[in-house]
Design an enzyme around this catalytic site. Structure first.
Site, PDB file in Angstrom:
ATOM      1  N   PHE A 120      -8.412 -11.422  -2.523  1.00 51.66           N
ATOM      2  CA  PHE A 120      -7.810 -10.366  -2.465  1.00 51.66           C
ATOM      3  C   PHE A 120      -8.100  -9.095  -3.195  1.00 51.66           C
ATOM      4  O   PHE A 120      -8.198  -9.739  -4.204  1.00 51.66           O
ATOM      5  CB  PHE A 120      -6.269 -10.462  -1.704  1.00 51.66           C
ATOM      6  CG  PHE A 120      -6.012 -11.368  -0.473  1.00 51.66           C
ATOM      7  CD1 PHE A 120      -6.436 -10.995   0.230  1.00 51.66           C
ATOM      8  CD2 PHE A 120      -5.257 -12.358  -1.192  1.00 51.66           C
ATOM      9  CE1 PHE A 120      -6.029 -11.574   1.675  1.00 51.66           C
ATOM     10  CE2 PHE A 120      -4.699 -13.859   0.061  1.00 51.66           C
ATOM     11  CZ  PHE A 120      -4.724 -12.880   0.839  1.00 51.66           C
ATOM     12  N   ASP A 121      -8.427  -8.216  -2.951  1.00 48.06           N
ATOM     13  CA  ASP A 121      -8.204  -6.935  -3.458  1.00 48.06           C
ATOM     14  C   ASP A 121      -6.265  -6.188  -3.113  1.00 48.06           C
ATOM     15  O   ASP A 121      -6.227  -6.941  -2.265  1.00 48.06           O
ATOM     16  CB  ASP A 121      -9.491  -5.685  -2.583  1.00 48.06           C
ATOM     17  CG  ASP A 121      -9.162  -4.725  -2.908  1.00 48.06           C
ATOM     18  OD1 ASP A 121      -9.091  -3.955  -4.237  1.00 48.06           O
ATOM     19  OD2 ASP A 121      -9.484  -3.594  -1.953  1.00 48.06           O
TER      20      ASP A 121
END
Length: 265
Positions: free
Chosen positions: A6-7
């Site tokens: 995930f960003d």
């Protein structure tokens, strides 16, 4: 898929950043000399921030631009603008009597290109880091004058999405350009193991993490929304871009999530 990367900004969080606190140091500006003395004031410094950040689409830049306008910033023209994903933005701003090179970016990036931070600037950076906020430092001609502490909020379904993926046997990672304090706060809140958190990540860092996980035999899903996620999105076995993200991210991903939440992951 057994691993998801995930960003943070705009992916796990709403991506609607707001300036929580701004520190502007007139004392720090004294080293610029007498020719700058009439310009070292809150309005002019905020106006220079607006000139740079209004041309930048990053959520932190938009927050600073909005804040500067709300505090009475004037419209100055910036030239020679450049944006370096993961580091910040710079340009020359014509303030009338002077046209300093204005740099706004992460504390590390600005420290690399400026003189030693004044104690007021250092203190503001430390306070913001302790609060888990995203920080942007503004410098004129290599002298740091202001610190913007910017905050975002997690998407309401972020923690549940991470839990659901873990229940499916998928290991979550958080790879973000933010500070270690911000990254740790977000990871702890959504339930990502601290061993799987990478902070201060440049675009190439995100790419390296994806490539390394793949080389270790993992099948990797990358989820992001920004231009700094594009290379990692392209490299992942499967990639998803938030529909609210940049065109670059959307064009680099296999799947675009059309709603703002993470539930459809």
């Amino acid at each position: 898929v057994d691993t998801v990367v995930f960003d943070k900004t705009g992916t796990l969080t709403e991506g609607v950043m707001n300036v929580q606190n701004a520190t502007i140091s007139a004392a720090a500006g004294s080293v610029l000399g007498a020719s700058f003395s009439s310009l070292i004031n809150e309005t002019t410094i905020l106006s220079s921030a607006h000139a740079i950040e209004s041309a930048n689409s990053h959520p932190v830049a938009l927050a600073i631009s909005r804040y500067a306008l709300s505090a009475g910033a004037k419209n100055y023209v910036a030239t020679d603008l450049s944006v370096t994903p993961g580091s910040g933005a710079a340009g020359r701003v014509n303030l009338g009597t002077q046209s300093p090179v204005v740099l706004i970016g992460s504390p590390a990036a600005v420290a690399h290109s400026s003189t030693e931070f004044h104690p007021e600037i250092k203190s503001a950076v430390e306070r913001g880091q302790a609060a888990g906020l995203t920080l942007a430092v503004l410098a004129w001609d290599g002298v740091a004058l202001a610190v913007f502490a910017v905050g975002d909020q997690l998407k309401s379904d972020a923690a549940q999405t991470v839990t659901d993926l873990q229940n499916m046997g998928i290991t979550p990672w958080l790879v973000t350009g933010d500070s270690s304090e911000v990254a740790a706060t977000v990871a702890s809140t959504v339930g990502i193991d601290s061993a799987h958190v990478v902070s201060h990540a440049l675009p190439e860092t995100k790419l390296e993490i994806v490539e390394r996980l793949k080389s270790e035999g993992h099948t990797v899903l990358m989820i992001g929304d920004g231009i700094n996620d594009a290379a990692a999105l392209t490299a992942a076995n499967l990639s998803m871009a938030m529909g609210t993200g940049t065109d670059t991210a959307i064009n680099s991903a296999d799947i675009t999530l059309m709603n703002t939440g993470l539930g459809s992951v």
